[in-house]
Design an enzyme around this catalytic site. Sequence first.
Site, PDB file in Angstrom:
ATOM      1  N   CYS A   1       0.828  -1.210   0.000  1.00 31.32           N
ATOM      2  CA  CYS A   1       0.000   0.000   0.000  1.00 31.32           C
ATOM      3  C   CYS A   1       0.859   1.256   0.000  1.00 31.32           C
ATOM      4  O   CYS A   1       1.930   1.289   0.598  1.00 31.32           O
ATOM      5  CB  CYS A   1      -0.881   0.027   1.239  1.00 31.32           C
ATOM      6  SG  CYS A   1      -1.957  -1.389   1.341  1.00 31.32           S
TER       7      CYS A   1
ATOM      8  N   ARG B   1       5.635  -0.277  -6.096  1.00 30.21           N
ATOM      9  CA  ARG B   1       5.578  -1.004  -4.827  1.00 30.21           C
ATOM     10  C   ARG B   1       4.628  -2.195  -4.881  1.00 30.21           C
ATOM     11  O   ARG B   1       4.655  -3.057  -4.002  1.00 30.21           O
ATOM     12  CB  ARG B   1       5.115  -0.067  -3.704  1.00 30.21           C
ATOM     13  CG  ARG B   1       6.065   1.087  -3.475  1.00 30.21           C
ATOM     14  CD  ARG B   1       5.401   2.164  -2.666  1.00 30.21           C
ATOM     15  NE  ARG B   1       5.100   1.715  -1.332  1.00 30.21           N
ATOM     16  CZ  ARG B   1       5.888   1.896  -0.284  1.00 30.21           C
ATOM     17  NH1 ARG B   1       7.030   2.509  -0.421  1.00 30.21           N
ATOM     18  NH2 ARG B   1       5.540   1.472   0.908  1.00 30.21           N
TER      19      ARG B   1
ATOM     20  N   TRP C   1      -2.899  -2.802  -1.549  1.00 30.42           N
ATOM     21  CA  TRP C   1      -2.508  -4.197  -1.757  1.00 30.42           C
ATOM     22  C   TRP C   1      -3.320  -4.979  -0.734  1.00 30.42           C
ATOM     23  O   TRP C   1      -3.105  -4.838   0.474  1.00 30.42           O
ATOM     24  CB  TRP C   1      -1.010  -4.337  -1.508  1.00 30.42           C
ATOM     25  CG  TRP C   1      -0.419  -5.663  -1.857  1.00 30.42           C
ATOM     26  CD1 TRP C   1       0.003  -6.075  -3.091  1.00 30.42           C
ATOM     27  CD2 TRP C   1      -0.139  -6.753  -0.960  1.00 30.42           C
ATOM     28  NE1 TRP C   1       0.517  -7.345  -3.012  1.00 30.42           N
ATOM     29  CE2 TRP C   1       0.446  -7.786  -1.728  1.00 30.42           C
ATOM     30  CE3 TRP C   1      -0.323  -6.962   0.405  1.00 30.42           C
ATOM     31  CZ2 TRP C   1       0.845  -8.999  -1.171  1.00 30.42           C
ATOM     32  CZ3 TRP C   1       0.069  -8.176   0.959  1.00 30.42           C
ATOM     33  CH2 TRP C   1       0.648  -9.173   0.164  1.00 30.42           C
TER      34      TRP C   1
ATOM     35  N   ASN D   1      -2.346   2.842   5.606  1.00 32.15           N
ATOM     36  CA  ASN D   1      -1.442   1.702   5.418  1.00 32.15           C
ATOM     37  C   ASN D   1      -1.261   1.024   6.763  1.00 32.15           C
ATOM     38  O   ASN D   1      -1.135   1.714   7.778  1.00 32.15           O
ATOM     39  CB  ASN D   1      -0.053   2.181   4.967  1.00 32.15           C
ATOM     40  CG  ASN D   1      -0.030   2.625   3.527  1.00 32.15           C
ATOM     41  OD1 ASN D   1      -1.033   2.537   2.834  1.00 32.15           O
ATOM     42  ND2 ASN D   1       1.117   3.118   3.083  1.00 32.15           N
ATOM     43  N   GLY D   2      -1.198  -0.296   6.768  1.00 36.14           N
ATOM     44  CA  GLY D   2      -1.015  -1.011   8.035  1.00 36.14           C
ATOM     45  C   GLY D   2      -2.202  -1.921   8.295  1.00 36.14           C
ATOM     46  O   GLY D   2      -3.067  -2.095   7.432  1.00 36.14           O
TER      47      GLY D   2
ATOM     48  N   GLU E   1      18.295 -17.766  -4.889  1.00 38.44           N
ATOM     49  CA  GLU E   1      17.936 -16.454  -5.425  1.00 38.44           C
ATOM     50  C   GLU E   1      17.453 -16.579  -6.879  1.00 38.44           C
ATOM     51  O   GLU E   1      16.463 -15.961  -7.279  1.00 38.44           O
ATOM     52  CB  GLU E   1      19.155 -15.516  -5.314  1.00 38.44           C
ATOM     53  CG  GLU E   1      18.976 -14.126  -5.889  1.00 38.44           C
ATOM     54  CD  GLU E   1      17.814 -13.333  -5.286  1.00 38.44           C
ATOM     55  OE1 GLU E   1      17.237 -13.754  -4.278  1.00 38.44           O
ATOM     56  OE2 GLU E   1      17.464 -12.297  -5.881  1.00 38.44           O
TER      57      GLU E   1
ATOM     58  N   LYS F   1      13.666 -15.611  -8.174  1.00 40.21           N
ATOM     59  CA  LYS F   1      13.442 -14.626  -9.236  1.00 40.21           C
ATOM     60  C   LYS F   1      12.570 -15.198 -10.344  1.00 40.21           C
ATOM     61  O   LYS F   1      11.627 -14.568 -10.799  1.00 40.21           O
ATOM     62  CB  LYS F   1      14.811 -14.197  -9.788  1.00 40.21           C
ATOM     63  CG  LYS F   1      14.895 -12.796 -10.187  1.00 40.21           C
ATOM     64  CD  LYS F   1      15.343 -11.824  -9.112  1.00 40.21           C
ATOM     65  CE  LYS F   1      14.757 -12.057  -7.742  1.00 40.21           C
ATOM     66  NZ  LYS F   1      15.244 -11.157  -6.731  1.00 40.21           N
TER      67      LYS F   1
ATOM     68  N   GLU G   1       9.006 -15.674  -9.104  1.00 42.24           N
ATOM     69  CA  GLU G   1       8.299 -14.411  -8.872  1.00 42.24           C
ATOM     70  C   GLU G   1       7.731 -13.806 -10.139  1.00 42.24           C
ATOM     71  O   GLU G   1       6.637 -13.253 -10.126  1.00 42.24           O
ATOM     72  CB  GLU G   1       9.268 -13.364  -8.299  1.00 42.24           C
ATOM     73  CG  GLU G   1       9.510 -13.451  -6.837  1.00 42.24           C
ATOM     74  CD  GLU G   1      10.433 -12.334  -6.376  1.00 42.24           C
ATOM     75  OE1 GLU G   1      10.087 -11.662  -5.420  1.00 42.24           O
ATOM     76  OE2 GLU G   1      11.510 -12.129  -6.982  1.00 42.24           O
TER      77      GLU G   1
ATOM     78  N   HIS H   1      18.505 -36.582  -2.160  1.00 44.90           N
ATOM     79  CA  HIS H   1      17.703 -36.984  -0.998  1.00 44.90           C
ATOM     80  C   HIS H   1      16.216 -36.674  -1.170  1.00 44.90           C
ATOM     81  O   HIS H   1      15.479 -36.662  -0.205  1.00 44.90           O
ATOM     82  CB  HIS H   1      18.241 -36.314   0.273  1.00 44.90           C
ATOM     83  CG  HIS H   1      19.636 -36.728   0.605  1.00 44.90           C
ATOM     84  ND1 HIS H   1      19.958 -37.984   1.049  1.00 44.90           N
ATOM     85  CD2 HIS H   1      20.807 -36.061   0.507  1.00 44.90           C
ATOM     86  CE1 HIS H   1      21.262 -38.077   1.231  1.00 44.90           C
ATOM     87  NE2 HIS H   1      21.809 -36.916   0.901  1.00 44.90           N
TER      88      HIS H   1
ATOM     89  N   LYS I   1       6.556  -4.445  -3.538  1.00 40.31           N
ATOM     90  CA  LYS I   1       7.976  -4.110  -3.404  1.00 40.31           C
ATOM     91  C   LYS I   1       8.361  -3.933  -1.946  1.00 40.31           C
ATOM     92  O   LYS I   1       9.466  -4.229  -1.541  1.00 40.31           O
ATOM     93  CB  LYS I   1       8.252  -2.821  -4.191  1.00 40.31           C
ATOM     94  CG  LYS I   1       9.716  -2.400  -4.218  1.00 40.31           C
ATOM     95  CD  LYS I   1      10.544  -3.372  -5.009  1.00 40.31           C
ATOM     96  CE  LYS I   1      12.031  -3.060  -5.011  1.00 40.31           C
ATOM     97  NZ  LYS I   1      12.819  -4.257  -5.339  1.00 40.31           N
TER      98      LYS I   1
HETATM   99  C1  F6R Z   1      12.555 -10.635  -4.302  1.00 42.23           C
HETATM  100  C2  F6R Z   1      11.998  -9.620  -3.487  1.00 42.23           C
HETATM  101  C3  F6R Z   1      11.518  -9.963  -2.097  1.00 42.23           C
HETATM  102  C4  F6R Z   1      12.255  -9.050  -1.116  1.00 42.23           C
HETATM  103  C5  F6R Z   1      11.737  -9.235   0.307  1.00 42.23           C
HETATM  104  C6  F6R Z   1      12.505  -8.367   1.292  1.00 42.23           C
HETATM  105  O1  F6R Z   1      12.807 -10.197  -5.592  1.00 42.23           O
HETATM  106  O2  F6R Z   1      11.960  -8.504  -3.896  1.00 42.23           O
HETATM  107  O3  F6R Z   1      11.740 -11.300  -1.763  1.00 42.23           O
HETATM  108  O4  F6R Z   1      13.617  -9.335  -1.201  1.00 42.23           O
HETATM  109  O5  F6R Z   1      10.385  -8.885   0.369  1.00 42.23           O
HETATM  110  O6  F6R Z   1      12.433  -7.025   0.963  1.00 42.23           O
HETATM  111  P1  F6R Z   1      13.429  -5.973   1.574  1.00 42.23           P
HETATM  112  O7  F6R Z   1      14.788  -6.255   1.064  1.00 42.23           O
HETATM  113  O8  F6R Z   1      12.903  -4.648   1.112  1.00 42.23           O
HETATM  114  O9  F6R Z   1      13.370  -6.126   3.069  1.00 42.23           O
END
Ligand code: F6R
Length: 605
Positions: free
Chosen positions: A2, A27, A71, A97-98, A479, A483, A486, A502, A600
């Site tokens: 949000c 975001r 969101w 927000n919250g 990672e 990616k 996602e 395993h 984000k």
């Molecule tokens: C992956 C991604 C999320 C963030 C996670 C932590 O591409 O963007 O997994 O890494 O939500 O976010 P931050 O780093 O902002 O605490």
Amino acid sequence: MCGIFGYIGDKNASQVLVQGLLRLEYRGYDSSGIVVRNGSLQTFKEIGKISDLTSILPKMEGSIGISHTRWATHGGVTKENAHPHTSEDGKVAIVHNGILQNSNKLRKRLTRKGIKLSSETDSEVFCHFISIELQKGKTPMEALASVLRIVRGTWGLCVLFKDYDMILCARNGSPLIIGRSSDEMFISSDPHAIREHTSEMFALDDGQIARLDREGFEIMLPEGTPVESNPLELDEEWGVSDLGDYPHFMLKEIHEQSQSLKHCITGRLRHSSGSANLGGLEITPQALSTIPHVRLIGCGTALHAAQIGQLLIEKWARIPAVSHVASEFNMNDPVINSKAMHFAISQSGETADTLSAVKEIQRKGADVHGVINVVGSTIARQCGKGVYIHSGPEQSVASTKAFTNMVGALSLFALKLGRGRSLNLSEGKRITKGLKELPKKIETYLADQGPIAEAVDAIIGAKNVLFLGRGVSSPVASEGALKLMEIAYIPCLAYPAGEMKHGPIALIEEGSPVVVIAPNDGVQDRTLNAIHECKARGARIILIHEEGDSIAEIGDINISVPKTHPMLSPLITVIPTQLIAYHTALKLGNDVDRPRNLAKSVTVE
Ligand code: F6R
């Protein structure tokens, strides 16, 4: 997640608000709305993109208003649940927000009073209770303060009134930043959205409320005691970020990694002493040399960076280090040693799970150091010390350049810690040299990326993709899998290569794509076993290896990256995995920068 943007000035508020919402788009959100004070409170909301909202906005006057990107948490993605929410008498509108923990109880109280709630949200209760308090003859500030006494949870809240030319704001656990220019005032949950208007910004702290009007702003505690405003210093690198010649922010940010890593390490490397200087740590060499252990905490990509940091610290400083999933940290009443070092790693600096772990550690008597990108963010301020990673604004929801810089910053710390202990000068120098050369090597790789398109062809249409790596490449595998999952929405599994036999090996059938990260780092021959086991069962191996390496032809698709110091290889081996994810998502026609359901900045636990 949000986002909030509000405006008071002499311009057309609806236009400035839409511009602000567009800056918050990165975001992640599923609906949006604005309310402008123009005789009455004129509210417009829509699900979908900001462009869907603008398509229903009429031309309207009014130079004060608030807006929101939502969101969904409480209540589905519907127009009714989108913010702003307005009181029945049309005199109070809010964006929030919250999450309110006692919203069920408060909603029932409102229903008993005969008030008809028009959404399923927790947030809506704010506008009705504020309106009830105003009807009792209270001032807007008194009304807000009374309502803040009955709600429990977190809020970044903005309130607009039909009868008053002001915006009231309150913060508890969800950021709000005030922006001031000569004759305009702004409020947002994200400094990015304000930056194009003014660089003069002030952060609200938890428990504070603020009043913005045409004269300026004042910050106070709910009982009215004024408090000093807290100026927010943003570096030049936090200028307004645009796409330039790139089709997507993700591709742009992948390509920025050489430059952003340079920003992170330049000025911090000390080649002659084979060490690093990290002033923001605020810790004496003596204290550093007696640390019993290090704990690193983060979520998602930041967690993977923490896992690499853990390995670097153990390898170079020979003290125990452990990484933790932030959302699990507080669940287990962790034992905290006040002499240990704790790192909170976060791009946004707003991740609620990480913030809550920070507070738990501090409550139990230890300091926490931030490894953060967004300057002045909540976690950075809560920690009060640490290392900024200097990636610059990261707009794509899928994190790329923040990962490399988190790993960069943690390598500097591991090096510094190591040199204060057992790491000898020549190895220290080898590492500083390796780090210094990396930006150029990243550039070299990006200029000639290898058979990414072939890898994408092998992955598109797969039921699932397995990512394997060992040692420092194991978090890189995680990672890469995160990616791809996602943004391409393909189920991906990451495993330490040796663990594959395993269980996950059961997934492999003829043609299954398996991405293997295998730099020449001393554990590569063991990774080779896993490759053969997969191949024997018909898997198609996408191998990420170092150039000139003996295993170069073992994969079905071989992607070579420049050779670097073995422990620093994640800084370069991760890049082909980012490109594979990007091009796969693109080929599938997905919204690369704004993948479905993701945000984000994840500001709820
Ligand atoms: C992956 C991604 C999320 C963030 C996670 C932590 O591409 O963007 O997994 O890494 O939500 O976010 P931050 O780093 O902002 O605490």
